[in-house]
Design an enzyme around this catalytic site. Structure first.
Site, PDB file in Angstrom:
ATOM      1  N   THR A  47       0.827  -1.206   0.000  1.00  0.00           N
ATOM      2  CA  THR A  47       0.000   0.000   0.000  1.00  0.00           C
ATOM      3  C   THR A  47       0.864   1.260   0.000  1.00  0.00           C
ATOM      4  O   THR A  47       0.690   2.169   0.815  1.00  0.00           O
ATOM      5  CB  THR A  47      -0.956  -0.006   1.200  1.00  0.00           C
ATOM      6  OG1 THR A  47      -0.179  -0.154   2.399  1.00  0.00           O
ATOM      7  CG2 THR A  47      -1.962  -1.137   1.090  1.00  0.00           C
ATOM      8  N   ARG A  48       1.785   1.289  -0.934  1.00  0.00           N
ATOM      9  CA  ARG A  48       2.661   2.440  -1.129  1.00  0.00           C
ATOM     10  C   ARG A  48       3.271   2.332  -2.518  1.00  0.00           C
ATOM     11  O   ARG A  48       3.231   1.277  -3.139  1.00  0.00           O
ATOM     12  CB  ARG A  48       3.774   2.463  -0.086  1.00  0.00           C
ATOM     13  CG  ARG A  48       4.740   1.294  -0.261  1.00  0.00           C
ATOM     14  CD  ARG A  48       5.708   1.159   0.894  1.00  0.00           C
ATOM     15  NE  ARG A  48       6.719   0.151   0.716  1.00  0.00           N
ATOM     16  CZ  ARG A  48       6.539  -1.146   0.593  1.00  0.00           C
ATOM     17  NH1 ARG A  48       5.331  -1.644   0.579  1.00  0.00           N
ATOM     18  NH2 ARG A  48       7.534  -1.972   0.463  1.00  0.00           N
ATOM     19  N   ILE A  49       3.825   3.409  -2.995  1.00  0.00           N
ATOM     20  CA  ILE A  49       4.576   3.366  -4.247  1.00  0.00           C
ATOM     21  C   ILE A  49       5.945   2.790  -3.926  1.00  0.00           C
ATOM     22  O   ILE A  49       6.614   3.238  -2.992  1.00  0.00           O
ATOM     23  CB  ILE A  49       4.699   4.766  -4.867  1.00  0.00           C
ATOM     24  CG1 ILE A  49       3.317   5.252  -5.295  1.00  0.00           C
ATOM     25  CG2 ILE A  49       5.654   4.759  -6.042  1.00  0.00           C
ATOM     26  CD1 ILE A  49       3.303   6.635  -5.877  1.00  0.00           C
TER      27      ILE A  49
END
Length: 69
Positions: A47-49
């Site tokens: 849940t992040r780049i």
């Protein structure tokens, strides 16, 4: 199997719909495998780049850090 623009859009649409159905509306990275019949097998979601995001940006011509849905 070759990832064509049409197949990329189809996979993107499937993943977008799935994430929307579970209530996720943010940046993230989905990892999966695809077999010869175009079936997707989920591995993980971050849940992040991720640090590798410049590769995605080069392929899609989208600045992920600036993109808005």
């Amino acid at each position: 199997m070759k990832m064509t623009p049409e197949l990329r859009k189809e996979v993107g649409d499937i993943l977008s719909k799935t994430l929307s159905q579970v209530g996720y509306h943010n940046a993230g990275t989905i990892e999966f495998l695809m077999d010869q019949q175009s079936r997707l097998y989920f591995i993980e979601m971050n849940t992040r780049i991720q640090v590798e995001h410049p590769v995605t940006e080069m392929v899609t011509d989208v600045d992920l850090s600036r993109a808005r849905s």
